[in-house]
Motif scaffolding. Structure first.
Motif, mmCIF file in Angstrom:
data_model
loop_
_atom_site.group_PDB
_atom_site.id
_atom_site.type_symbol
_atom_site.label_atom_id
_atom_site.label_comp_id
_atom_site.label_asym_id
_atom_site.label_seq_id
_atom_site.Cartn_x
_atom_site.Cartn_y
_atom_site.Cartn_z
ATOM 1 N N MET A 130 0.786 -1.558 -0.572
ATOM 2 C CA MET A 130 -0.266 0.248 -0.152
ATOM 3 C C MET A 130 1.087 1.381 0.212
ATOM 4 S SD MET A 130 -2.914 0.816 2.623
ATOM 5 C CE MET A 130 -3.685 -0.639 2.724
ATOM 6 N N ASN A 131 0.532 2.490 -0.750
ATOM 7 C CA ASN A 131 1.277 3.568 -1.097
ATOM 8 C C ASN A 131 0.604 4.366 0.096
ATOM 9 O OD1 ASN A 131 -0.416 5.186 -2.022
ATOM 10 N ND2 ASN A 131 -0.148 4.202 -4.171
ATOM 11 N N ILE A 132 1.614 5.592 -0.378
ATOM 12 C CA ILE A 132 1.634 6.414 1.065
ATOM 13 C C ILE A 132 -0.215 7.003 0.917
ATOM 14 C CG2 ILE A 132 1.933 8.220 1.409
ATOM 15 C CD1 ILE A 132 4.482 8.405 1.053
ATOM 16 N N GLY A 133 -0.106 7.248 -0.564
ATOM 17 C CA GLY A 133 -1.338 8.507 -0.833
ATOM 18 C C GLY A 133 -2.863 6.662 -0.140
ATOM 19 N N GLU A 134 -2.470 5.816 -0.424
ATOM 20 C CA GLU A 134 -3.534 4.984 -0.345
ATOM 21 C C GLU A 134 -3.860 4.684 1.677
ATOM 22 O OE1 GLU A 134 -3.359 1.554 -3.495
ATOM 23 O OE2 GLU A 134 -1.506 1.844 -1.876
ATOM 24 N N LYS A 135 -2.254 5.144 1.134
ATOM 25 C CA LYS A 135 -2.329 4.908 3.457
ATOM 26 C C LYS A 135 -3.804 6.355 3.628
ATOM 27 C CE LYS A 135 1.796 2.025 4.893
ATOM 28 N NZ LYS A 135 2.297 2.128 5.576
ATOM 29 N N VAL A 136 -3.598 7.282 3.633
ATOM 30 C CA VAL A 136 -3.874 8.707 4.011
ATOM 31 C C VAL A 136 -5.574 8.607 3.695
ATOM 32 C CG1 VAL A 136 -4.578 11.469 3.473
ATOM 33 C CG2 VAL A 136 -1.813 9.751 3.568
ATOM 34 N N LYS A 137 -5.879 7.730 2.276
ATOM 35 C CA LYS A 137 -7.591 7.831 2.213
ATOM 36 C C LYS A 137 -7.839 6.552 2.635
ATOM 37 C CE LYS A 137 -10.414 6.345 -1.394
ATOM 38 N NZ LYS A 137 -10.469 5.296 -3.145
ATOM 39 N N ASN A 138 -7.154 5.860 3.841
ATOM 40 C CA ASN A 138 -8.152 5.058 4.665
ATOM 41 C C ASN A 138 -8.112 5.064 5.723
ATOM 42 O OD1 ASN A 138 -7.852 1.932 2.536
ATOM 43 N ND2 ASN A 138 -5.977 1.244 3.764
ATOM 44 N N LEU A 139 -7.078 6.081 5.948
ATOM 45 C CA LEU A 139 -7.256 7.215 8.032
ATOM 46 C C LEU A 139 -8.623 7.716 7.476
ATOM 47 C CD1 LEU A 139 -3.440 8.104 8.246
ATOM 48 C CD2 LEU A 139 -5.008 6.208 9.819
ATOM 49 N N ARG A 140 -8.379 9.050 6.220
ATOM 50 C CA ARG A 140 -9.543 9.471 5.775
ATOM 51 C C ARG A 140 -10.712 9.504 5.776
ATOM 52 N NH1 ARG A 140 -12.782 10.854 1.876
ATOM 53 N NH2 ARG A 140 -10.455 10.196 -0.050
ATOM 54 N N ASN A 141 -11.140 7.692 4.978
ATOM 55 C CA ASN A 141 -12.024 7.182 5.232
ATOM 56 C C ASN A 141 -12.752 6.542 6.613
ATOM 57 O OD1 ASN A 141 -12.939 7.578 2.649
ATOM 58 N ND2 ASN A 141 -12.083 6.300 2.062
ATOM 59 N N GLU A 142 -12.009 5.924 7.635
ATOM 60 C CA GLU A 142 -12.235 5.382 8.747
ATOM 61 C C GLU A 142 -12.492 6.643 9.056
ATOM 62 O OE1 GLU A 142 -7.894 3.558 10.194
ATOM 63 O OE2 GLU A 142 -8.316 2.333 8.793
ATOM 64 N N ARG A 143 -11.957 7.684 9.412
ATOM 65 C CA ARG A 143 -12.282 9.167 10.310
ATOM 66 C C ARG A 143 -13.572 9.252 9.555
ATOM 67 N NH1 ARG A 143 -7.735 7.299 11.346
ATOM 68 N NH2 ARG A 143 -6.762 8.294 13.272
ATOM 69 N N MET A 188 -14.037 11.008 6.676
ATOM 70 C CA MET A 188 -13.632 12.159 6.684
ATOM 71 C C MET A 188 -14.597 12.986 4.996
ATOM 72 S SD MET A 188 -10.323 15.031 7.118
ATOM 73 C CE MET A 188 -10.616 15.437 8.665
ATOM 74 N N THR A 189 -14.767 13.442 4.192
ATOM 75 C CA THR A 189 -14.201 13.911 2.836
ATOM 76 C C THR A 189 -12.862 14.724 1.887
ATOM 77 O OG1 THR A 189 -15.484 15.804 2.960
ATOM 78 C CG2 THR A 189 -16.833 13.837 2.982
ATOM 79 N N LEU A 190 -12.960 14.006 0.811
ATOM 80 C CA LEU A 190 -11.449 14.972 0.255
ATOM 81 C C LEU A 190 -11.724 16.358 0.408
ATOM 82 C CD1 LEU A 190 -11.104 13.156 -2.898
ATOM 83 C CD2 LEU A 190 -8.787 13.979 -1.369
ATOM 84 N N LYS A 191 -12.488 16.813 1.026
ATOM 85 C CA LYS A 191 -13.086 18.633 0.684
ATOM 86 C C LYS A 191 -12.511 18.830 1.889
ATOM 87 C CE LYS A 191 -16.263 22.431 0.306
ATOM 88 N NZ LYS A 191 -17.330 22.979 0.823
ATOM 89 N N GLN A 192 -13.271 18.420 3.055
ATOM 90 C CA GLN A 192 -12.844 18.186 4.304
ATOM 91 C C GLN A 192 -11.116 18.065 4.758
ATOM 92 O OE1 GLN A 192 -15.338 15.042 6.127
ATOM 93 N NE2 GLN A 192 -17.152 17.031 7.042
ATOM 94 N N LEU A 193 -11.161 16.813 4.104
ATOM 95 C CA LEU A 193 -9.141 16.679 4.654
ATOM 96 C C LEU A 193 -8.116 18.651 3.860
ATOM 97 C CD1 LEU A 193 -6.305 15.349 5.064
ATOM 98 C CD2 LEU A 193 -6.742 13.983 3.073
ATOM 99 N N SER A 194 -9.224 18.751 2.238
ATOM 100 C CA SER A 194 -8.596 20.069 1.472
ATOM 101 C C SER A 194 -8.534 21.329 1.968
ATOM 102 C CB SER A 194 -9.729 19.812 0.472
ATOM 103 O OG SER A 194 -8.848 21.417 -0.466
ATOM 104 N N GLU A 195 -10.013 21.168 3.102
ATOM 105 C CA GLU A 195 -9.811 22.413 4.275
ATOM 106 C C GLU A 195 -8.901 22.430 5.525
ATOM 107 O OE1 GLU A 195 -13.836 22.295 4.632
ATOM 108 O OE2 GLU A 195 -14.702 23.264 3.189
ATOM 109 N N ALA A 196 -9.396 21.052 5.624
ATOM 110 C CA ALA A 196 -8.159 21.686 7.138
ATOM 111 C C ALA A 196 -6.466 21.285 6.735
ATOM 112 C CB ALA A 196 -7.955 19.879 7.740
ATOM 113 N N THR A 197 -5.615 21.083 5.820
ATOM 114 C CA THR A 197 -4.781 21.404 5.084
ATOM 115 C C THR A 197 -4.634 22.120 4.443
ATOM 116 O OG1 THR A 197 -5.391 20.247 3.707
ATOM 117 C CG2 THR A 197 -5.037 18.844 5.660
ATOM 118 N N GLY A 198 -5.379 23.159 3.492
ATOM 119 C CA GLY A 198 -5.522 23.516 2.576
ATOM 120 C C GLY A 198 -4.299 23.419 1.561
#
Length: 180
Positions: free
Chosen positions: A1-14, A16-26
């Motif tokens: 599993m690559n780094i991006g997939e790990k981020v996606k898994n964490l995001r989905n587990e919580r 969180m939408t891509l938009k919410q992650l975008s807002e939280a990280t800029g």
């Protein structure tokens, strides 16, 4: 599993939408989408911010996941639960990401000798008797299954199984969809 997939898994587990992650990280949703799919890379400082957001250490993204052997040895079958006089053992190392989850069930002898209450659920079911005599009730019919016997039926009809003998009954059951 690559780094991006790990981020996606964490995001989905919580949740969180891509938009919410975008807002939280800029970072833009387009960039994050490409990163999660492995199309682009990310700067360490942004990955550090994501790690902080998800409350994981940054090395979480770089750790190799251990290769999970697909074999389950007879001496290493995990007991997934005990219910009344039944012991459920998992026969798949990773059923959570599969379509089916085979189990071995052992039904101990018990005092109660009345037929079990039947019930329906989604999908279909397959049973294969290894040891003892399994009593299988499908709708209003009662069957005795001996070692080597099997049954395959839609689970949407009333059904249940039990041990009506004074010996242990062992059988394999496979449900679809996976009810892990």
């Amino acid at each position: 599993m690559n780094i991006g997939e790990k981020v996606k898994n964490l995001r989905n587990e919580r949740g969180m939408t891509l938009k919410q992650l975008s807002e939280a990280t800029g970072l833009s949703t387009g960039f994050l989408s490409q990163f999660e799919r492995g199309i682009t890379t990310i700067a360490v400082e942004h990955l550090s911010n994501i790690a902080d957001l998800f409350k994981v250490k940054i090395n979480y993204f770089f750790e190799e996941e251990p290769e999970i052997e697909p074999i389950v040895r007879g001496y290493d079958q995990p007991v997934i639960h005990k219910l009344n006089n039944m012991i459920y053992k998992q026969l798949s190392r990773t059923p959570q990401d599969k379509q089916i989850a085979p189990k071995m069930i052992e039904i101990m002898p018990h005092e109660k000798r009345e037929l079990p209450t039947t019930y329906p659920h989604q999908g279909e079911e397959f049973v294969y008797v290894l040891e003892g005599i399994l009593t299988l009730v499908i709708e209003k019919e009662t069957y005795q299954l001996y070692p080597g016997d099997s049954a395959h039926y839609f689970s949407t009809i009333d059904h249940n199984w039990d041990n009506q003998t004074s010996n242990v009954v062992k059988f394999i059951v496979v449900h679809s969809p996976n009810d892990y």
